[in-house]
Design a protein around this motif. Structure first.
Motif, short mmCIF file in Angstrom:
data_model
loop_
_atom_site.label_atom_id
_atom_site.label_comp_id
_atom_site.label_asym_id
_atom_site.label_seq_id
_atom_site.Cartn_x
_atom_site.Cartn_y
_atom_site.Cartn_z
N LEU A 235 -11.81 -12.51 37.34
CA LEU A 235 -11.49 -11.66 36.19
C LEU A 235 -10.06 -11.16 36.22
O LEU A 235 -9.38 -11.12 35.19
N VAL A 236 -9.57 -10.77 37.40
CA VAL A 236 -8.19 -10.28 37.52
C VAL A 236 -7.20 -11.40 37.16
O VAL A 236 -6.23 -11.18 36.42
N THR A 237 -7.45 -12.60 37.67
CA THR A 237 -6.57 -13.73 37.36
C THR A 237 -6.56 -14.03 35.87
O THR A 237 -5.51 -14.25 35.26
N SER A 238 -7.75 -14.04 35.26
CA SER A 238 -7.85 -14.35 33.83
C SER A 238 -7.16 -13.30 32.98
O SER A 238 -6.45 -13.62 32.03
N LEU A 239 -7.36 -12.03 33.31
CA LEU A 239 -6.77 -10.94 32.51
C LEU A 239 -5.25 -10.94 32.59
O LEU A 239 -4.56 -10.77 31.58
N THR A 240 -4.71 -11.13 33.79
CA THR A 240 -3.24 -11.15 33.92
C THR A 240 -2.65 -12.36 33.20
O THR A 240 -1.58 -12.25 32.58
N THR A 241 -3.33 -13.49 33.27
CA THR A 241 -2.86 -14.68 32.55
C THR A 241 -2.91 -14.45 31.05
O THR A 241 -1.97 -14.83 30.32
N LEU A 242 -3.97 -13.83 30.57
CA LEU A 242 -4.10 -13.56 29.13
C LEU A 242 -3.02 -12.60 28.64
O LEU A 242 -2.52 -12.75 27.51
N LEU A 243 -2.64 -11.63 29.45
CA LEU A 243 -1.57 -10.70 29.05
C LEU A 243 -0.26 -11.45 28.82
O LEU A 243 0.45 -11.19 27.84
N VAL A 244 0.05 -12.38 29.71
CA VAL A 244 1.27 -13.19 29.55
C VAL A 244 1.18 -14.04 28.29
O VAL A 244 2.14 -14.15 27.51
N LEU A 245 0.02 -14.66 28.08
CA LEU A 245 -0.15 -15.54 26.92
C LEU A 245 -0.10 -14.76 25.61
O LEU A 245 0.42 -15.26 24.61
N LEU A 246 -0.63 -13.54 25.61
CA LEU A 246 -0.54 -12.71 24.40
C LEU A 246 0.91 -12.38 24.08
O LEU A 246 1.32 -12.36 22.91
N ALA A 247 1.70 -12.11 25.12
CA ALA A 247 3.12 -11.84 24.90
C ALA A 247 3.81 -13.07 24.32
O ALA A 247 4.64 -12.97 23.40
N LEU A 248 3.49 -14.25 24.84
CA LEU A 248 4.07 -15.48 24.32
C LEU A 248 3.64 -15.72 22.87
O LEU A 248 4.44 -16.14 22.03
N PHE A 249 2.38 -15.43 22.57
CA PHE A 249 1.86 -15.68 21.23
C PHE A 249 2.55 -14.80 20.19
O PHE A 249 2.93 -15.26 19.11
N PHE A 250 2.72 -13.51 20.51
CA PHE A 250 3.26 -12.59 19.52
C PHE A 250 4.78 -12.53 19.49
O PHE A 250 5.38 -12.25 18.45
N PHE A 251 5.42 -12.81 20.63
CA PHE A 251 6.88 -12.66 20.69
C PHE A 251 7.61 -13.95 21.02
O PHE A 251 8.84 -13.95 21.06
N GLY A 252 6.90 -15.04 21.25
CA GLY A 252 7.55 -16.28 21.66
C GLY A 252 8.03 -17.15 20.53
O GLY A 252 8.67 -18.17 20.76
#
Length: 307
Positions: A235-252
């Motif tokens: 869960l920790v690995t998935s959540l931290t990865t999702l945070l990075v991907l959300l940043a890429l999705f909205f600001f990339g």
């Protein structure tokens, strides 16, 4: 068995199996009926880059081109907000860039200049599509060999089924939502394979360890124990990865929207499959302690048989 808290994951294995089968069937049905909406990298067409004097809404550019009769148009920023990349899935002509530029100038009061106009041949796109598909099949085959060598054949079947499950669902969602499938999305699919495999191997390693360490308990109990022990890390690995991907999705920027979308779906589905697909396959194949114990040497067996 251990005194630590154990979640009964396998108690819901039949429900999870039905849910996974339904998702995969919907994905396959969508891929068969709707197919994928391949981008310019695969289909071939025209690529035109223009520069505006000031920033303009992308929707305005799309409406202008759509109103002029251009079909299957993809519009996105390229570098800065004033640089616009237009992709057209149609035959390229020497005057196409000038025609698109004239159309865009009519739809705005801002100065627009043509930066480049290129053509991606359909033959190149077809070769990329075939090689991309072969690359995914090769990756799945190598994964099966690796897991079979490191663990055991039943684990390799579970890992490959989980990976195929993840890839099909990601492709099915792209097909259902008609999201453009280009080379960046293909790269994300391969990254999903790697991410999901990593999760599955961590779980498989703990299952093997517990089968050898825990002397009492059924296969279901040992698998539940192993999944419970690795749940926090997963869960920790998935959540931290999702945070990075959300940043890429909205600001990339729009150029990597497809990449970030595919990876977000893949991370969510991969987390689920590492718990409920790979382990479910192991249960279905009746994995047991004897499958993971090292084979007895002939000399040791003969000694055991002596009175």
């Amino acid at each position: 068995m251990s005194n630590e808290k154990v979640i009964n994951f396998m108690g819901l294995r039949k429900v999870a199996a039905a849910f996974s089968i339904a998702l995969v069937l919907v994905a396959i049905g969508s891929l068969a009926i709707n197919q994928l909406r391949f981008g310019l990298d695969f289909t071939g067409g025209a690529l035109i880059e223009v520069e505006y004097a000031r920033e303009v809404p992308l929707d305005q550019v799309r409406e202008t081109l759509g109103g002029a009769g251009y079909q299957d148009v993809t519009v996105q920023t390229f570098g800065s907000p004033t640089d616009i990349l237009v992709r057209l899935q149609q035959d390229h002509t020497p005057t196409l860039g000038d025609e698109v530029l004239a159309t865009l100038r009519e739809g705005t009061d801002t100065e627009v200049s043509l930066r480049r106009s290129e053509f991606v041949g359909a033959q190149v796109g077809e070769e990329l599509r075939e090689q991309g598909g072969l690359g995914m099949l090769l990756a799945l085959g190598l994964v099966m060999l690796y897991v079979a060598f490191r663990f055991q054949f039943k684990f390799s079947v579970g890992a490959v089924v989980a990976l195929a499950h993840d890839v099909l669902i990601v492709l099915g969602i792209f097909s259902l939502l008609r999201i453009e499938f280009d080379l960046t999305v293909l790269a994300a699919i391969l990254a999903v394979i790697g991410y999901s495999l990593n999760d599955t191997i961590v779980v498989s390693d703990r299952i093997r360890e517990n089968f050898r360490k825990v002397r009492k308990g059924s296969s279901e109990e040992i698998i539940n124990l192993s999944l419970s022990q690795t749940l926090g890390r997963t869960l920790v690995t998935s959540l931290t990865t999702l945070l990075v991907l959300l940043a890429l999705f909205f600001f990339g920027g729009e150029m990597i929207h497809g990449f970030a979308t595919a990876l977000m779906i893949g991370v969510l589905v991969g987390t689920y499959s590492s718990i409920y697909v790979a382990a479910n396959v192991l249960m279905a194949m009746n994995v047991c302690r004897e499958d993971l114990l090292p084979p007895e040497k002939e000399e040791d067996a003969e000694l055991d048989e002596r009175p």
